[in-house]
Write an enzyme that holds these catalytic residues in place. Structure first.
Site, mmCIF file in Angstrom:
data_model
loop_
_atom_site.group_PDB
_atom_site.id
_atom_site.type_symbol
_atom_site.label_atom_id
_atom_site.label_comp_id
_atom_site.label_asym_id
_atom_site.label_seq_id
_atom_site.Cartn_x
_atom_site.Cartn_y
_atom_site.Cartn_z
ATOM 1 N N CYS A 1 0.841 -1.203 0.000
ATOM 2 C CA CYS A 1 0.000 0.000 0.000
ATOM 3 C C CYS A 1 0.875 1.252 0.000
ATOM 4 C CB CYS A 1 -0.913 0.017 1.226
ATOM 5 S SG CYS A 1 -2.018 -1.380 1.388
ATOM 6 N N CYS B 1 3.779 -12.484 -5.507
ATOM 7 C CA CYS B 1 3.716 -11.189 -4.825
ATOM 8 C C CYS B 1 4.559 -11.206 -3.550
ATOM 9 C CB CYS B 1 2.276 -10.835 -4.484
ATOM 10 S SG CYS B 1 2.146 -9.186 -3.773
ATOM 11 N N ASP C 1 29.543 7.786 29.444
ATOM 12 C CA ASP C 1 30.063 8.948 30.146
ATOM 13 C C ASP C 1 29.917 8.662 31.638
ATOM 14 O OD1 ASP C 1 30.839 11.692 30.674
ATOM 15 O OD2 ASP C 1 28.729 12.026 31.146
ATOM 16 N N ASP D 1 0.793 -16.048 -0.091
ATOM 17 C CA ASP D 1 0.932 -14.588 0.014
ATOM 18 C C ASP D 1 0.139 -14.038 1.187
ATOM 19 O OD1 ASP D 1 1.729 -11.891 -1.017
ATOM 20 O OD2 ASP D 1 -0.450 -11.720 -1.060
#
Length: 735
Positions: A19, A386, A430, A714
């Site tokens: 999409c 796909c 640190d 798919d």
């Protein structure tokens, strides 16, 4: 020529990476449109429009693909705006988030509907009725069975065919709709109308399941917006209160927060004391005491007394809104694995279509199949072609991981940073404000011969006035505790990592490191040198105070390690990660702190030295640098990933690649564990997506499976990888 403007839309109906690609390609083709960004999880479309470019054209192009684009409102004059992620009416977990395949993008009127009543579900019920009716009628009219299934197939293909054509026109000819429609029509041609009808029905069912899964994934991010109360009690000038929408609070408003209420804004306490549960925002489970003058975070829960809080940030810029915005932006940031998969999938579909053509043409010639069998198996390969499941496998996992981390006070600015954190084998810390509490106190004041302790402290406090450095605050606190009046200073300046300088009562004063003091003191440090060594051996940080070039005294500071620092370093060691402390402090003080915590120490480092150490560490692999986000900005930027610690500060949220809001060293180990869990999920998803396709490809070519199992390769795989990614929403650290 005028400047381009950025416009944003909320796009309803996207639920997979295909999409996103379709919308991106379609909108990019429009004249005057550039810099198109589509965020799947945030349902956001952002574009740059040249002067004269049509806004309506963008919305029409999106609508032609079957989605609906609603323009997002700009902030109003008061500076407020809807909280990101909270736009639009409340939704059910899946309602309003259908895939829009087949032109059935969700209607805003459906936003509050359960998933089984959405347009996507209605399409499934209709197709199911058509196929079921065809089966029933086939018993009554056996001779008309083919025609009944043919009618069901053709009717079902109408919405999908329209969308396939729209996508092809928009530059996406190899969409799943195109492949599915081609395969279904091909099946009809060879007389397999019954299978064609089932393929279309299964495709619609798969799309519906993707709809539900995508809705659940977005719900994980939208849940962050639920941290904000809908209303607030704003105090009027006469002392009474009125209930107003929380997103309408303005900077400067005074808000009354009762016990049990959620804090509706970022602000500063003006009246009252209470304990605040900040776990919804920072992940810190222990309530923290707050009183007048102290800051509070939006989304925290007031557990005890009544508070009156002055609003310091508008709704669109409070801590919760910024966290949501960072998470939404992060889900659009692609990790290297994601980019590789996208490039791979761009070749996958055309390649699979070529394989399909070869199956149809060469199968009968080389393997002795009849032409109908070759065509049938070639069509099944089309359905496997796909790459939707493969493309969604990475962003689905990354979005879930980012959302799960945000709910626990672990913010990461994108998939690339999340992936790099898990791959790191070295983490550099640190010291001050990171491994230690960042609240040093003056433990000793030693004056040189001829000077007084009060003089040393007063001159140092004057020179340090206005500095936000923790040591400067400690000096000011010590002076205040002793009731020392701080003289005014002028000409203030600094030598980075070495000293602060100012003119105080006509004397040039410097407060610097031992190295600076030894180099700058006229005549050397004298007897102060021995005292300095003693103080450093006890684990103190020492500053030398100079006046007109002469050393007049020493200030000793001690900053205790965070209570969880040793546990945090041990947790990293258990994960197989090397921890190194980089500090500008002297070697003895650094060794005292590092020895207590059990980590390697690099001491006496100036900012440039830290950069060189980071570069050296990167030579052996990815390096994560953890700092307070203020003094360590260069090192944070130089590391593979910079992680800032800080409870919701601007710097912590925006200066680094990631932030640990709970201000605990164990949060760094949790961040590492989250990254590795996300990467493991990605690997699982890719294995499922590719494995299913390869398996079905083999069984299809062998004649063991046909068209309808092929469609499961798919849509079924897409659902499986999305559901697997959703497991990350329930991630909890196990350290």
């Amino acid at each position: 020529m005028g400047e381009t403007i950025r416009r944003e839309w909320r796009v309803e109906g996207m639920d997979c990476a295909a999409c996103v690609a379709s919308v991106t390609r379609a909108v990019e083709r429009l004249p005057g449109v550039s810099q198109v960004e589509v965020n799947l999880m945030a349902e956001r479309l952002t574009v740059s429009l040249a002067p004269g470019a049509s806004v309506a054209a963008v919305e029409q192009e999106v609508a032609a693909l079957g989605y609906q684009a609603a323009p997002l409102p700009a902030p109003d004059a008061a500076g407020s705006a809807a909280v990101p992620g909270a736009a639009g009416p409340d939704r059910s977990e899946a309602g309003g988030h259908g895939h829009a395949h087949g032109g059935h993008a969700d209607d805003p009127a459906e936003a509050g509907k359960p998933w089984w009543r959405t347009g996507k579900a209605m399409l499934v019920w209709a197709l199911g009725g058509l196929v079921g009716g065809a089966y029933l009628l086939s018993f009554i009219l056996p001779q008309g069975q083919h025609w009944l299934f043919l009618a069901a197939t053709l009717l079902a293909l109408i919405p999908f065919g329209r969308r396939a054509i729209a996508l092809a026109r928009a530059g996406s000819p190899f969409s799943i709709e195109t492949l599915m429609c081609t395969a279904a029509l091909g099946a009809v041609v060879i007389g397999a109308a019954e299978e064609a009808a089932i393929v279309v029905l299964l495709f619609a069912v798969g799309e519906l399941l993707e709809n539900v899964a995508a809705g659940r994934a977005r719900a994980g991010i939208r849940a962050l917006a639920g941290l904000m109360p809908r209303t607030a009690l704003r105090r009027r000038a006469d002392g009474t209160t009125e209930t107003v929408p929380a997103d309408r609070l303005a900077v400067g408003d005074l808000v009354r927060i009762r016990p049990g209420d959620r804090v509706p804004c970022d602000g500063s306490i003006e009246e009252g004391r209470s304990a605040l549960d900040e776990s919804p925002v920072t992940g810190e489970s222990v309530p923290v005491a707050r009183g007048p003058g102290e800051a509070v975070l939006a989304g925290a829960i007031n557990t005890e007394g009544v508070l009156h809080v002055r609003v310091t940030r508008a709704a669109a810029d409070n801590t919760v809104a910024r966290i949501i915005r960072l998470v939404e932006e992060a889900t659009a940031s692609r990790a290297p694995t994601h980019r590789f998969v996208e490039h791979f999938s761009a070749w996958w579909t055309p390649g699979a279509m070529l394989v399909s053509a070869l199956v149809i043409l060469l199968g009968p010639l080389l393997l002795g199949w009849d032409w109908q069998t070759g065509l049938y198996r070639g069509l099944a390969v089309l359905l496997i072609a796909c790459p939707c499941a493969l493309v969604i496998s990475v962003p689905a996992a990354m979005a879930s991981g980012l959302s799960a981390g945000a709910r626990r006070g672990l913010l990461v600015k994108g998939g690339a940073a999340l992936e790099a954190i898990g791959a790191a084998r070295t983490i550099a810390f640190d010291k001050t404000g990171t491994l230690t509490e960042g609240r040093p106190r003056v433990t000793r004041i030693i004056a040189a011969e001829g000077a007084a302790e009060t003089e040393v402290l007063a001159l140092a406090a004057a020179a340090e006035a206005g500095s936000a450095h923790p040591l400067a605050r400690a000096v000011a606190a010590a002076a205040a505790a002793r009731g020392i009046a701080i003289p005014p200073a002028s000409g203030a300046g600094a030598e980075a990592g070495r000293a602060v300088l100012a003119t105080v009562a006509g004397r040039r004063v410097a407060v610097g490191s031992p190295r600076y003091g030894a180099e700058a003191a006229r005549g050397g440090l004298g007897k102060l040198a021995a005292a300095m060594e003693t103080l450093q051996g006890e684990g103190n940080t020492v500053s030398v105070v100079l006046a007109d070039g002469a050393a007049i005294g020493l200030l000793a500071f001690r900053d205790e390690p965070r209570p969880d620092a040793a546990a945090g370093i041990a947790a990293l060691a258990a994960l197989g990660v090397r921890a190194v402390m980089l500090t500008g402090d002297n070697a003895r003080t650094g060794a005292a702190v590092g020895g207590a915590l059990g980590l390697e120490v690099k001491a006496g480092l100036l900012p440039d030295d830290k950069l060189r150490e980071i570069a050296a560490l990167r030579g052996a692999g990815p390096v994560v640098m953890v700092g307070d986000g203020i003094n360590d900005a260069p090192a944070l930027a130089a590391a593979s990933v910079g992680v800032a610690m800080g409870g919701g500060t601007d710097v912590a949220l925006e200066a680094a690649d990631a932030a640990v809001l709970k201000d605990r060293v164990t949060g760094v180990a949790e961040l590492m564990a989250l990254s590795r869990a996300t990467l493991a999920n990605v690997r699982q998803n890719v294995a499922v997506a590719v494995g299913l396709k390869v398996a079905f490809l083999a069984t299809t070519l062998a004649g063991l499976t046909g068209l309808w199992p092929a469609i499961l390769a798919d849509t079924g795989a897409s659902v499986l990888v999305t559901l697997n990614a959703l497991r990350l929403l329930g991630w909890t650290p196990r350290l």
